[in-house]
Scaffold this motif. Structure first.
Motif, PDB file in Angstrom:
ATOM      1  N   LYS A 101      -1.485  -3.996  10.550  1.00  0.00           N
ATOM      2  CA  LYS A 101      -0.464  -3.199  11.097  1.00  0.00           C
ATOM      3  C   LYS A 101       0.032  -1.853  10.798  1.00  0.00           C
ATOM      4  CE  LYS A 101       1.917  -7.946  10.485  1.00  0.00           C
ATOM      5  NZ  LYS A 101       3.404  -8.745  10.163  1.00  0.00           N
ATOM      6  N   GLN A 102       0.129  -1.334   9.749  1.00  0.00           N
ATOM      7  CA  GLN A 102       0.477  -0.063   8.866  1.00  0.00           C
ATOM      8  C   GLN A 102      -1.011   1.129  10.246  1.00  0.00           C
ATOM      9  OE1 GLN A 102      -1.590   1.185   5.202  1.00  0.00           O
ATOM     10  NE2 GLN A 102      -0.537   2.623   5.055  1.00  0.00           N
ATOM     11  N   SER A 103      -1.849   0.685  10.410  1.00  0.00           N
ATOM     12  CA  SER A 103      -2.441   1.824  10.970  1.00  0.00           C
ATOM     13  C   SER A 103      -1.877   1.576  12.547  1.00  0.00           C
ATOM     14  CB  SER A 103      -4.216   1.226  11.833  1.00  0.00           C
ATOM     15  OG  SER A 103      -4.573  -0.451  12.219  1.00  0.00           O
ATOM     16  N   GLN A 104      -1.258   0.406  13.150  1.00  0.00           N
ATOM     17  CA  GLN A 104      -0.639   0.295  14.425  1.00  0.00           C
ATOM     18  C   GLN A 104       0.336   1.070  14.255  1.00  0.00           C
ATOM     19  OE1 GLN A 104       0.015  -3.964  15.245  1.00  0.00           O
ATOM     20  NE2 GLN A 104      -1.856  -3.801  16.373  1.00  0.00           N
ATOM     21  N   ARG A 105       1.414   1.673  12.783  1.00  0.00           N
ATOM     22  CA  ARG A 105       2.343   1.875  13.227  1.00  0.00           C
ATOM     23  C   ARG A 105       2.184   3.311  13.240  1.00  0.00           C
ATOM     24  NH1 ARG A 105       4.114  -0.142   7.373  1.00  0.00           N
ATOM     25  NH2 ARG A 105       3.670  -2.117   8.019  1.00  0.00           N
ATOM     26  N   ILE A 106       1.112   4.112  12.969  1.00  0.00           N
ATOM     27  CA  ILE A 106       0.390   5.290  11.859  1.00  0.00           C
ATOM     28  C   ILE A 106       0.076   5.563  13.748  1.00  0.00           C
ATOM     29  CG2 ILE A 106      -0.946   6.881  11.722  1.00  0.00           C
ATOM     30  CD1 ILE A 106      -1.468   4.979   8.621  1.00  0.00           C
ATOM     31  N   VAL A 107      -0.844   4.815  14.687  1.00  0.00           N
ATOM     32  CA  VAL A 107      -0.897   5.597  16.367  1.00  0.00           C
ATOM     33  C   VAL A 107       0.127   5.437  17.024  1.00  0.00           C
ATOM     34  CG1 VAL A 107      -2.065   4.412  17.365  1.00  0.00           C
ATOM     35  CG2 VAL A 107      -3.339   4.165  15.818  1.00  0.00           C
TER      36      VAL A 107
END
Length: 54
Positions: free
Chosen positions: A40-46
């Motif tokens: 979830k955190q990596s999707q927000r960063i992307v």
């Protein structure tokens, strides 16, 4: 009679497989609780970096 049941190797192997299954389920749940927030955190960063990259 019940003492004979506990002395059987077959009964012990059944219990060890049950314990192993329980341990695997607990490990899978722990991995899911750790890995899911990371995704979830990596999707927000992307999503934050995608408009600036294009």
């Amino acid at each position: 009679m019940q003492l004979e049941l506990f002395n059987e190797e077959r009964a012990q192997s059944d219990w060890s497989s049950v314990y192993m299954l329980i341990i695997l389920i607990i490990a899978a749940l722990l991995l899911i609780t750790v890995i899911k927030p990371m995704f979830k955190q990596s999707q927000r960063i992307v999503q934050k970096t995608q408009p600036t990259a294009s």
